[in-house]
Design a protein around this motif. Structure first.
Motif, PDB file in Angstrom:
ATOM      1  N   ASN B  31       0.823  -1.191   0.000  1.00 38.52           N
ATOM      2  CA  ASN B  31       0.000   0.000   0.000  1.00 38.52           C
ATOM      3  C   ASN B  31       0.864   1.251   0.000  1.00 38.52           C
ATOM      4  O   ASN B  31       2.067   1.190   0.259  1.00 38.52           O
ATOM      5  N   GLN B  33       0.605   5.427   1.279  1.00 33.46           N
ATOM      6  CA  GLN B  33      -0.173   6.349   2.098  1.00 33.46           C
ATOM      7  C   GLN B  33       0.305   7.778   1.841  1.00 33.46           C
ATOM      8  O   GLN B  33       1.486   8.010   1.612  1.00 33.46           O
ATOM      9  N   TYR B  35       0.337  11.683   3.536  1.00 35.81           N
ATOM     10  CA  TYR B  35       0.215  12.414   4.790  1.00 35.81           C
ATOM     11  C   TYR B  35       0.405  13.903   4.536  1.00 35.81           C
ATOM     12  O   TYR B  35       1.086  14.309   3.592  1.00 35.81           O
ATOM     13  N   GLN B  37       1.592  17.505   6.660  1.00 35.59           N
ATOM     14  CA  GLN B  37       2.263  17.983   7.862  1.00 35.59           C
ATOM     15  C   GLN B  37       2.341  19.500   7.826  1.00 35.59           C
ATOM     16  O   GLN B  37       2.952  20.064   6.921  1.00 35.59           O
ATOM     17  N   LEU B  43       2.231  14.355  11.680  1.00 32.37           N
ATOM     18  CA  LEU B  43       1.673  14.009  10.376  1.00 32.37           C
ATOM     19  C   LEU B  43       0.205  13.637  10.495  1.00 32.37           C
ATOM     20  O   LEU B  43      -0.180  12.886  11.389  1.00 32.37           O
ATOM     21  N   HIS B  45      -2.818  11.715   8.662  1.00 32.40           N
ATOM     22  CA  HIS B  45      -3.072  10.719   7.620  1.00 32.40           C
ATOM     23  C   HIS B  45      -4.179  11.204   6.703  1.00 32.40           C
ATOM     24  O   HIS B  45      -5.250  11.622   7.163  1.00 32.40           O
ATOM     25  N   PHE B  88       3.548  14.274   2.140  1.00 31.40           N
ATOM     26  CA  PHE B  88       4.481  13.161   2.016  1.00 31.40           C
ATOM     27  C   PHE B  88       3.745  11.913   1.532  1.00 31.40           C
ATOM     28  O   PHE B  88       2.620  11.650   1.969  1.00 31.40           O
ATOM     29  N   SER B  97       6.581  -3.704   7.460  1.00 30.59           N
ATOM     30  CA  SER B  97       5.663  -2.932   8.283  1.00 30.59           C
ATOM     31  C   SER B  97       6.041  -1.469   8.351  1.00 30.59           C
ATOM     32  O   SER B  97       5.185  -0.602   8.404  1.00 30.59           O
ATOM     33  N   ARG B  98       7.351  -1.189   8.356  1.00 32.79           N
ATOM     34  CA  ARG B  98       7.749   0.207   8.485  1.00 32.79           C
ATOM     35  C   ARG B  98       7.439   0.967   7.209  1.00 32.79           C
ATOM     36  O   ARG B  98       7.397   0.412   6.117  1.00 32.79           O
ATOM     37  N   LEU B  99       7.218   2.274   7.363  1.00 25.86           N
ATOM     38  CA  LEU B  99       6.966   3.136   6.228  1.00 25.86           C
ATOM     39  C   LEU B  99       8.255   3.824   5.799  1.00 25.86           C
ATOM     40  O   LEU B  99       9.084   4.186   6.633  1.00 25.86           O
ATOM     41  N   PHE B 101       9.427   7.136   3.728  1.00 25.90           N
ATOM     42  CA  PHE B 101       8.912   8.419   3.275  1.00 25.90           C
ATOM     43  C   PHE B 101       9.858   9.070   2.272  1.00 25.90           C
ATOM     44  O   PHE B 101      11.070   8.855   2.305  1.00 25.90           O
ATOM     45  N   GLY B 102       9.280   9.911   1.428  1.00 24.76           N
ATOM     46  CA  GLY B 102      10.085  10.789   0.603  1.00 24.76           C
ATOM     47  C   GLY B 102      10.356  12.078   1.357  1.00 24.76           C
ATOM     48  O   GLY B 102      10.062  12.196   2.545  1.00 24.76           O
ATOM     49  N   GLU B 103      10.924  13.041   0.634  1.00 25.63           N
ATOM     50  CA  GLU B 103      11.261  14.316   1.269  1.00 25.63           C
ATOM     51  C   GLU B 103      10.099  15.297   1.273  1.00 25.63           C
ATOM     52  O   GLU B 103      10.176  16.346   1.879  1.00 25.63           O
TER      53      GLU B 103
END
Lengths: 113, 111
Positions: B31, B33, B35, B37, B43, B45, B88, B97-99, B101-103
């Motif tokens: 998946n 996601q 976010y 911020q 963050l 969702h 993001f 499980s961990r996400l 992220f981009g910048e």
């Protein structure tokens, strides 16, 4: 408030001191995650728990960092002998499972002088 | 380079216009996601889209996912000044499980 909460929201400490942060996840979530975010960057994964078991740790998590989730509810993240490079926003998130949304808390902003 | 990379890095538009942000990733995912911020905050969702979905809507948000191109887009329609924030995308790279992220894309909506 039934969201993820973190305490404290801000922490200023001197280099070499130890600090501890707390995260309270959404009550029915069994997964809890810690991330770190520096200015202008996206969050970076540190570690996560499923219930009380710590299942994964990032290479970013040096031996000065330790996280616990003793009863599978709240979690603490401790940084020993803080360094200026530890200054960042520390974010906690929780989720119901690995395939569901992760919901974040407001973060703890750490400043190491 | 990062798993999730947002494009553009910064976007400035007028209130009422649409804003489109793109995200590319490198490995397979379960998946993706998005976010939001606000400066100095946690963050929020926005939306989760699964790898077997192509499009998803939530209010003024529209997210698309193209797994063949390993890319996603977030469209905010009829933008408001309150939409000003960093956006993001985050992926569970390789089904972990961990996400990752981009910048982020810094969106500024001018009133």
């Amino acid at each position: 408030d039934t969201g993820v909460s973190q305490d404290p929201r801000h922490k200023i400490t001197k280099r070499g001191q130890n600090v501890t942060f707390r995260c309270d996840p959404i009550s029915e979530h069994n997964r809890l995650y810690w991330y770190r975010q520096t200015l202008g960057q996206g969050p970076e994964f540190l570690t996560y728990f499923q219930n009380e078991a710590q299942l994964e740790k990032s290479r970013l998590l040096s031996d000065r960092f330790s996280a616990e989730r003793p009863k599978g509810s709240f979690s603490t993240l401790e940084i020993q002998r803080t360094e200026q490079g530890d200054s960042a926003m520390y974010l906690c998130a929780s989720s119901f499972s690995s395939i569901n949304e992760q919901f974040f808390g407001p973060g703890t902003r750490l400043t190491v002088l | 380079s990062q798993q999730g990379e947002e494009d553009p890095q910064a976007l400035s538009i007028q209130e009422g216009e649409n804003a489109t942000m793109n995200c590319s990733y490198k490995t397979s995912i379960n998946n993706l996601q998005w976010y939001r911020q606000n400066s100095g905050r946690g963050l929020v969702h926005l939306i989760l889209i699964r790898s077997n979905e192509r499009e998803k809507h939530s209010g003024r948000l529209r997210v698309t996912l193209d797994t063949s191109k390993k890319s996603s887009s977030l469209l905010i329609t009829a933008s408001r000044a309150a939409d000003t924030a960093s956006y993001f995308c985050a992926t569970d790279a390789g089904g972990l499980s961990r996400l990752t992220f981009g910048e982020g894309t810094q969106l500024t909506v001018n009133p």
